[in-house]
Design a protein around this motif. Structure first.
Motif, PDB file in Angstrom:
ATOM      1  N   GLN A 148     -11.880  75.837  19.123  1.00 34.27           N
ATOM      2  CA  GLN A 148     -11.484  76.983  18.307  1.00 34.27           C
ATOM      3  C   GLN A 148     -10.625  76.491  17.153  1.00 34.27           C
ATOM      4  O   GLN A 148      -9.688  75.732  17.353  1.00 34.27           O
ATOM      5  CB  GLN A 148     -10.707  78.011  19.144  1.00 34.27           C
ATOM      6  N   CYS A 149     -10.984  76.971  15.910  1.00 35.20           N
ATOM      7  CA  CYS A 149     -10.191  76.666  14.726  1.00 35.20           C
ATOM      8  C   CYS A 149      -9.592  77.975  14.211  1.00 35.20           C
ATOM      9  O   CYS A 149     -10.326  78.962  14.033  1.00 35.20           O
ATOM     10  CB  CYS A 149     -11.050  76.019  13.644  1.00 35.20           C
ATOM     11  N   ILE A 150      -8.263  77.969  13.957  1.00 29.88           N
ATOM     12  CA  ILE A 150      -7.605  79.188  13.497  1.00 29.88           C
ATOM     13  C   ILE A 150      -6.827  78.893  12.208  1.00 29.88           C
ATOM     14  O   ILE A 150      -6.408  77.762  11.957  1.00 29.88           O
ATOM     15  CB  ILE A 150      -6.660  79.769  14.572  1.00 29.88           C
ATOM     16  N   TRP A 151      -6.616  79.958  11.391  1.00 30.61           N
ATOM     17  CA  TRP A 151      -5.809  79.844  10.166  1.00 30.61           C
ATOM     18  C   TRP A 151      -5.252  81.213   9.810  1.00 30.61           C
ATOM     19  O   TRP A 151      -5.761  82.252  10.268  1.00 30.61           O
ATOM     20  CB  TRP A 151      -6.618  79.256   9.023  1.00 30.61           C
ATOM     21  N   THR A 152      -4.210  81.242   8.982  1.00 29.01           N
ATOM     22  CA  THR A 152      -3.557  82.496   8.609  1.00 29.01           C
ATOM     23  C   THR A 152      -3.465  82.696   7.100  1.00 29.01           C
ATOM     24  O   THR A 152      -2.893  83.691   6.643  1.00 29.01           O
ATOM     25  CB  THR A 152      -2.136  82.543   9.199  1.00 29.01           C
ATOM     26  N   ASN A 153      -3.935  81.763   6.329  1.00 24.96           N
ATOM     27  CA  ASN A 153      -3.824  81.910   4.872  1.00 24.96           C
ATOM     28  C   ASN A 153      -4.869  82.898   4.344  1.00 24.96           C
ATOM     29  O   ASN A 153      -5.913  83.161   4.973  1.00 24.96           O
ATOM     30  CB  ASN A 153      -3.993  80.544   4.205  1.00 24.96           C
ATOM     31  N   ASN A 154      -4.580  83.479   3.168  1.00 17.63           N
ATOM     32  CA  ASN A 154      -5.498  84.403   2.506  1.00 17.63           C
ATOM     33  C   ASN A 154      -6.322  83.650   1.466  1.00 17.63           C
ATOM     34  O   ASN A 154      -5.831  82.722   0.819  1.00 17.63           O
ATOM     35  CB  ASN A 154      -4.718  85.523   1.813  1.00 17.63           C
ATOM     36  N   ASP A 155      -7.576  84.087   1.278  1.00 17.30           N
ATOM     37  CA  ASP A 155      -8.454  83.453   0.289  1.00 17.30           C
ATOM     38  C   ASP A 155      -9.083  84.557  -0.554  1.00 17.30           C
ATOM     39  O   ASP A 155      -9.779  85.426  -0.031  1.00 17.30           O
ATOM     40  CB  ASP A 155      -9.529  82.614   0.994  1.00 17.30           C
ATOM     41  N   ALA A 175     -27.537  74.305  22.585  1.00 14.37           N
ATOM     42  CA  ALA A 175     -27.346  75.238  21.473  1.00 14.37           C
ATOM     43  C   ALA A 175     -25.857  75.443  21.253  1.00 14.37           C
ATOM     44  O   ALA A 175     -25.037  75.120  22.113  1.00 14.37           O
ATOM     45  CB  ALA A 175     -28.026  76.565  21.779  1.00 14.37           C
ATOM     46  N   LEU A 176     -25.509  75.993  20.073  1.00 17.51           N
ATOM     47  CA  LEU A 176     -24.112  76.307  19.765  1.00 17.51           C
ATOM     48  C   LEU A 176     -23.958  77.820  19.661  1.00 17.51           C
ATOM     49  O   LEU A 176     -24.724  78.479  18.948  1.00 17.51           O
ATOM     50  CB  LEU A 176     -23.672  75.637  18.462  1.00 17.51           C
ATOM     51  N   HIS A 177     -22.953  78.309  20.378  1.00 20.73           N
ATOM     52  CA  HIS A 177     -22.582  79.713  20.256  1.00 20.73           C
ATOM     53  C   HIS A 177     -21.343  79.778  19.370  1.00 20.73           C
ATOM     54  O   HIS A 177     -20.304  79.205  19.699  1.00 20.73           O
ATOM     55  CB  HIS A 177     -22.293  80.310  21.634  1.00 20.73           C
ATOM     56  N   ILE A 273     -12.571  80.605  14.038  1.00 23.61           N
ATOM     57  CA  ILE A 273     -13.961  80.229  14.316  1.00 23.61           C
ATOM     58  C   ILE A 273     -13.978  79.621  15.705  1.00 23.61           C
ATOM     59  O   ILE A 273     -13.272  78.627  15.968  1.00 23.61           O
ATOM     60  CB  ILE A 273     -14.505  79.217  13.289  1.00 23.61           C
ATOM     61  N   LEU A 274     -14.798  80.174  16.622  1.00 23.92           N
ATOM     62  CA  LEU A 274     -14.901  79.697  17.993  1.00 23.92           C
ATOM     63  C   LEU A 274     -16.293  79.108  18.195  1.00 23.92           C
ATOM     64  O   LEU A 274     -17.302  79.775  17.936  1.00 23.92           O
ATOM     65  CB  LEU A 274     -14.660  80.848  18.967  1.00 23.92           C
ATOM     66  N   ILE A 275     -16.327  77.830  18.663  1.00 20.18           N
ATOM     67  CA  ILE A 275     -17.605  77.130  18.862  1.00 20.18           C
ATOM     68  C   ILE A 275     -17.714  76.733  20.323  1.00 20.18           C
ATOM     69  O   ILE A 275     -16.782  76.121  20.884  1.00 20.18           O
ATOM     70  CB  ILE A 275     -17.679  75.872  17.978  1.00 20.18           C
ATOM     71  N   THR A 276     -18.889  77.024  20.939  1.00 23.28           N
ATOM     72  CA  THR A 276     -19.126  76.662  22.335  1.00 23.28           C
ATOM     73  C   THR A 276     -20.527  76.049  22.445  1.00 23.28           C
ATOM     74  O   THR A 276     -21.510  76.637  21.964  1.00 23.28           O
ATOM     75  CB  THR A 276     -19.029  77.881  23.260  1.00 23.28           C
ATOM     76  N   GLU A 277     -20.624  74.868  23.111  1.00 29.63           N
ATOM     77  CA  GLU A 277     -21.928  74.263  23.359  1.00 29.63           C
ATOM     78  C   GLU A 277     -22.482  74.833  24.663  1.00 29.63           C
ATOM     79  O   GLU A 277     -21.802  74.806  25.710  1.00 29.63           O
ATOM     80  CB  GLU A 277     -21.793  72.733  23.438  1.00 29.63           C
ATOM     81  N   VAL A 278     -23.719  75.309  24.626  1.00 29.62           N
ATOM     82  CA  VAL A 278     -24.322  75.984  25.777  1.00 29.62           C
ATOM     83  C   VAL A 278     -25.733  75.391  25.999  1.00 29.62           C
ATOM     84  O   VAL A 278     -26.335  74.770  25.112  1.00 29.62           O
ATOM     85  CB  VAL A 278     -24.423  77.494  25.538  1.00 29.62           C
TER      86      VAL A 278
END
Length: 284
Positions: A148-155, A175-177, A273-278
């Protein structure tokens, strides 16, 4: 009697007439007077008189019998060709003729297109139980692998990449979820507007089976709302190894070619963004 013959006989007739008249005169003289010793010899006949005027034409004679047929005349010169006549009306359809002889067998034609699939047949009878199969090799279990990648800045970017997250994929068949969650908004002062957020994998959108994206559409009368939104999906056919999953924003190409005022994130609220290999999806 022709005119010529008549002319030849006329002096003779005149002579005979003159002799006859002299004889009568002599006889009468004898009766009244005695014979005279001075009676003269008859004179020479005079010259023939002129031909009389031609007589009138005689009447038409009786019509003669029909003569024999004459010989055929020679062939005449060919005449010029006459003008073509108008086309005649079509004749009535004739009766069907007798069937002709069987023709020679033709070459084989091309193979036709494949026909539609037939309906499913009935289930067959239950078969006999087969023997035990050989033991298979040990399979490779996919261990739970996620990040999991997290951030708080505005774009405030209207197009381009917003954030990325690197992931180590351990299996080529897995596969990637992927899940994105965060605040998004689009703004316009008149009319309506639209922006699109989407995910890429090593620089390309997912094609196994389809892109992962979300759309924000609004009219100007709806103000400037900031809402937390989420998109997620599965993506296959990605090789094992390092995979860069990135969040992008851009125009709604199927709706308009205009780039509108987009914003991702708000104040210090978290985006992720949450990435999981399944394991791969089941076969159809």
């Amino acid at each position: 009697m022709t005119g010529r013959t008549f002319c030849l006989l006329l002096p003779l007739l005149y002579m005979l007439l003159h002799l006859s008249m002299d004889s009568v005169h002599s006889h009468n003289t004898t009766r009244t007077h005695s014979s005279s010793p001075f009676a003269g010899v008859p004179g020479v006949p005079g010259s023939p008189g002129r031909n009389g005027a031609a007589g009138r034409d005689g009447r038409d004679g009786v019509k003669g019998e029909k003569g024999e047929r004459g010989l055929p005349g020679g062939r005449g010169v060919s005449g010029t060709q006459g003008i073509s006549g108008d086309k005649g009306a079509s004749g009535e359809k004739g009766e069907r003729g007798a069937a002709g002889p069987v023709g020679i067998k033709g070459n084989s034609g091309k193979v036709g297109p494949r026909g539609p699939a037939g309906s499913k047949g009935e289930d067959g009878g239950k078969g006999q139980k087969g023997g035990n199969g050989s033991k298979g090799s040990k399979g490779e279990a996919i261990q739970l692998n996620w990040k999991q990648c997290i951030w708080t800045n505005n774009d405030g970017g209207n197009t381009g990449k917003i954030q990325e997250c690197q992931f180590k994929k351990t299996h080529s068949t897995s596969a990637l979820h992927v899940v994105y969650s965060g605040v998004t908004r689009v703004y316009c002062s008149s009319g309506s507007c639209c922006s699109r957020w989407y995910l890429t994998f090593n620089g390309s959108e997912c094609s196994g089976p389809a892109p992962i994206d979300l759309i924000v559409y609004k009219s100007a009368s709806n103000g400037n709302p900031h809402r937390t939104r989420q998109m997620e999906g599965y993506c296959e056919n990605i090789p094992s190894g390092n995979v860069v999953v990135a969040l992008h924003v851009g125009k709604c190409a199927r709706w308009s070619s205009t780039v509108y005022d987009a914003h991702t994130g708000w104040h210090d609220y978290t985006s992720r963004i949450l990435i999981t290999e399944v394991p791969p999806s089941q076969q159809q």
